[in-house]
Structures are given as structure tokens and as C-alpha cells.
Design a protein around this motif. Structure first.
Motif, mmCIF file in Angstrom:
data_model
loop_
_atom_site.group_PDB
_atom_site.id
_atom_site.type_symbol
_atom_site.label_atom_id
_atom_site.label_comp_id
_atom_site.label_asym_id
_atom_site.label_seq_id
_atom_site.Cartn_x
_atom_site.Cartn_y
_atom_site.Cartn_z
ATOM 1 N N LYS A 113 -50.832 -9.479 8.418
ATOM 2 C CA LYS A 113 -49.414 -9.203 8.205
ATOM 3 C C LYS A 113 -49.167 -8.747 6.770
ATOM 4 O O LYS A 113 -49.775 -9.257 5.835
ATOM 5 C CB LYS A 113 -48.576 -10.449 8.505
ATOM 6 N N GLY A 114 -48.246 -7.799 6.616
ATOM 7 C CA GLY A 114 -47.860 -7.308 5.306
ATOM 8 C C GLY A 114 -46.423 -7.668 4.980
ATOM 9 O O GLY A 114 -46.023 -8.827 5.068
ATOM 10 N N THR A 115 -45.629 -6.663 4.645
ATOM 11 C CA THR A 115 -44.255 -6.859 4.185
ATOM 12 C C THR A 115 -43.263 -6.385 5.235
ATOM 13 O O THR A 115 -43.463 -5.352 5.871
ATOM 14 C CB THR A 115 -44.017 -6.074 2.874
ATOM 15 N N ILE A 116 -42.187 -7.135 5.405
ATOM 16 C CA ILE A 116 -41.095 -6.690 6.276
ATOM 17 C C ILE A 116 -40.448 -5.465 5.636
ATOM 18 O O ILE A 116 -40.108 -5.463 4.450
ATOM 19 C CB ILE A 116 -40.066 -7.820 6.475
ATOM 20 N N ILE A 117 -40.266 -4.409 6.448
ATOM 21 C CA ILE A 117 -39.759 -3.151 5.906
ATOM 22 C C ILE A 117 -38.339 -2.827 6.366
ATOM 23 O O ILE A 117 -37.661 -1.990 5.763
ATOM 24 C CB ILE A 117 -40.703 -1.984 6.262
ATOM 25 N N SER A 118 -37.876 -3.475 7.430
ATOM 26 C CA SER A 118 -36.505 -3.259 7.888
ATOM 27 C C SER A 118 -36.163 -4.334 8.904
ATOM 28 O O SER A 118 -37.056 -5.018 9.422
ATOM 29 C CB SER A 118 -36.339 -1.867 8.519
ATOM 30 N N THR B 279 -27.225 -5.933 8.318
ATOM 31 C CA THR B 279 -28.070 -4.753 8.462
ATOM 32 C C THR B 279 -28.432 -4.238 7.081
ATOM 33 O O THR B 279 -27.983 -4.761 6.066
ATOM 34 C CB THR B 279 -27.344 -3.642 9.258
ATOM 35 N N GLY B 280 -29.264 -3.214 7.047
ATOM 36 C CA GLY B 280 -29.594 -2.549 5.796
ATOM 37 C C GLY B 280 -30.240 -3.470 4.780
ATOM 38 O O GLY B 280 -31.015 -4.368 5.104
ATOM 39 N N GLU B 281 -29.905 -3.245 3.522
ATOM 40 C CA GLU B 281 -30.517 -3.979 2.418
ATOM 41 C C GLU B 281 -30.201 -5.471 2.481
ATOM 42 O O GLU B 281 -31.054 -6.305 2.152
ATOM 43 C CB GLU B 281 -30.023 -3.405 1.082
ATOM 44 N N GLN B 282 -29.000 -5.808 2.913
ATOM 45 C CA GLN B 282 -28.606 -7.215 3.012
ATOM 46 C C GLN B 282 -29.500 -7.965 3.995
ATOM 47 O O GLN B 282 -29.988 -9.062 3.710
ATOM 48 C CB GLN B 282 -27.143 -7.319 3.441
ATOM 49 N N ALA B 283 -29.729 -7.362 5.159
ATOM 50 C CA ALA B 283 -30.600 -7.991 6.159
ATOM 51 C C ALA B 283 -32.043 -8.016 5.669
ATOM 52 O O ALA B 283 -32.754 -9.014 5.877
ATOM 53 C CB ALA B 283 -30.510 -7.235 7.482
ATOM 54 N N LEU B 284 -32.492 -6.935 5.041
ATOM 55 C CA LEU B 284 -33.874 -6.857 4.574
ATOM 56 C C LEU B 284 -34.184 -7.973 3.578
ATOM 57 O O LEU B 284 -35.218 -8.646 3.693
ATOM 58 C CB LEU B 284 -34.139 -5.489 3.939
ATOM 59 N N ILE B 285 -33.296 -8.196 2.618
ATOM 60 C CA ILE B 285 -33.516 -9.247 1.623
ATOM 61 C C ILE B 285 -33.536 -10.621 2.297
ATOM 62 O O ILE B 285 -34.398 -11.464 2.009
ATOM 63 C CB ILE B 285 -32.432 -9.188 0.530
ATOM 64 N N ALA B 286 -32.597 -10.858 3.212
ATOM 65 C CA ALA B 286 -32.538 -12.152 3.901
ATOM 66 C C ALA B 286 -33.797 -12.390 4.730
ATOM 67 O O ALA B 286 -34.338 -13.500 4.763
ATOM 68 C CB ALA B 286 -31.291 -12.203 4.786
#
Length: 269
Positions: free
Chosen positions: A144-149, A160-167
Motif C-alpha cells: 500500500k502507498g498513499t491515498i490519492i483521492s 470531497t476534494g482536498e478536505q476529504a483527501l486530508i481527512a
């Protein structure tokens, strides 16, 4: 069930899919939170199936060649043993070798769902014979690597978007730290393996969130960083909103081992 009956039952289901689209509706009804979420945001229709192989044996692995809206081709494979996961990779080369590149996770809870795409790595092999039969297996452990979206649904709130990605990335970091500690604690107590998610949850919930003197006596001590996250309520929200995610990360190698058994397939599209 003999081979003829297995193939007949698969063809009945697939006929329904090709003729009326009822497979999509049936899937949504079978798991309305996960499948319904995919129908709502359109992700269920992101790829067009160009070729589809189903297993000739008792295996439940399905493999397909698909194209996205830009015409880019990928290999996609799923297993009912990994119900929340869809894997993506490159189209096999002349030797049948392909590279696994991405995994899609989608799992629901009582108030919504977590959904994300994560970079992964590994190799697989899909050997096609006479453009009809095929043999599928993974050759490497999936890393496993990094969550991208991704997206998060919490009751009436959608991230969604950046807010969801950070969470999601923060949650992934906490979950990985949690399961690493769980493994260490389980080795000490001898409770390493669980038959299913229910058994896993029944063992760990009272140890993570003790409610009485007996549970507090048997609860293992957490490292300071995880204890802080628990006191702040993050571990509880992770558990309530993403217990399937925690279980999959905890039992990752055992659960994905089903993909390392070579499976014979038959092309039906």
C-alpha cells in the motif's frame, strides 16, 4: 455444484446484466450503502468493460479489461472475499505480466461511507489461451502507498476534494498505527488471527473502549500517541465510521492471499 451448473448460473446472471442492466440495480440493493454511493456519484460507470473472465473453479475472482472515458485501458480484478476492494493494473504484456497500480476502497457505516483510491504496487500474471480461457494470479505481495483521492459521507454531510483527501490520509495514518499496535498486542496475548470481521470486532472493541472494571483490567495499554487520539475521540470515530477499513488493514496479508492462488478463468464477453 458441477462445472456445467456453475457456468449456467453465471451465464444467467450475466445475461441479466447485458440485456437489462439489472446487475447494477441488484448490486445496489444487496449493499445499498456502498453500491448506492457509487451510483450516486457516478463512479460505478467510470469504466466500460471490454472483456470479462469468470472463474471455472470455486474461486470468486473476476477479471476484466476496461476502458475509461478517455479510452485508456486497464485490467480490473475483484474477489467476493475482499468485498470492499477493487484493484486496477496495467494491461498484461506478451508474457501475461501486469503491474498493480491502484486500489479502490468503498465501505459503509450506519451514517454514511468512506471511499478512496490508494496507490499500490505489485505484479500479477494473466495468461490468455486461444482468446477464451485464462489463468490469473498475483506474483507479489501488494504494498500500500498513499491515498490519492476520496470522499466521505457523514449523515447529511459530504466531504470531497482536498478536505476529504486530508481527512482520509489522517485516518489512514491513525489506522495503520492502530493495527501495528494491535499486532504487537495480539502477539503478546496469543490472539493473532480472527475468522471474520465480527470476531475481530468482538475481541477488540472492549479492549479499545472499555466500559467497566473488568474490561479496563483486560484492556492493553496504548502508546501515548494513540492514547491521545483515543482521548480526543479520533479512535472511536475511526471505529464507528471505518471498522471495515481497520479490519482489512489488520488482516491485509491473509485476506489478499486469495489473489495469489492461480485461478482458471473463462471469457464470457
Amino acid at each position: 455444484m458441477n462445472l456445467a451448473m456453475r457456468l449456467f448460473s453465471r451465464l444467467v446472471v450475466l445475461s441479466c446484466f447485458f440485456l437489462s442492466g439489472c446487475n447494477t440495480i441488484m448490486n445496489a440493493m444487496l449493499d445499498p450503502v456502498e453500491k448506492g454511493g457509487r451510483l450516486l456519484d457516478g463512479s460505478a460507470f467510470a469504466f466500460k468493460t471490454d472483456a470479462l473472465w469468470l472463474p471455472l473453479t470455486e474461486s470468486d475472482i473476476e477479471v476484466r479489461y476496461s476502458s475509461d472515458k478517455k479510452g485508456e485501458k486497464v485490467v480490473i480484478f475483484t474477489s467476493n472475499s475482499l468485498p470492499y476492494l477493487t484493484f486496477y493494473g496495467t494491461i498484461p504484456d506478451s508474457y501475461g505480466i501486469f503491474f498493480v497500480t491502484k486500489m479502490h476502497f468503498l465501505a459503509g457505516n450506519y451514517g454514511g461511507w468512506n471511499e478512496y483510491d490508494i496507490d499500490i504496487s505489485g505484479r500479477g500474471r494473466l495468461r490468455v489461451f486461444n482468446n477464451q480461457n485464462a489463468a490469473f494470479t498475483l506474483l507479489d505481495t501488494i504494498e500500500k502507498g498513499t491515498i490519492i483521492s476520496g470522499k466521505i459521507r457523514r449523515e447529511s454531510t459530504r466531504l470531497t476534494g482536498e478536505q476529504a483527501l486530508i481527512a482520509l490520509q489522517n485516518r489512514a495514518e491513525r489506522i495503520q498505527a492502530l493495527v501495528d499496535w494491535m499486532h504487537e498486542s495480539a502477539l503478546e496475548s496469543g490472539a493473532v488471527h480472527f475468522a471474520n470481521q465480527t470476531e475481530f470486532e468482538n475481541y477488540w472493541k472492549p479492549r479499545l473502549f472499555p466500559k467497566n472494571k473488568l474490561e479496563r483490567r483486560t484492556a492493553p495499554q496504548m502508546p501515548s500517541k494513540l492514547e491521545s487520539a483515543r482521548q480526543e475521540g479520533h479512535i472511536l470515530s475511526d471505529w464507528e465510521e471505518a471498522s471495515s477499513w481497520i479490519y482489512i488493514y489488520y488482516d491485509w496479508k491473509k485476506m489478499t492471499s486469495v489473489l495469489h492462488n492461480e485461478v482458471m478463468l473463462i471469457k464470457i464477453k
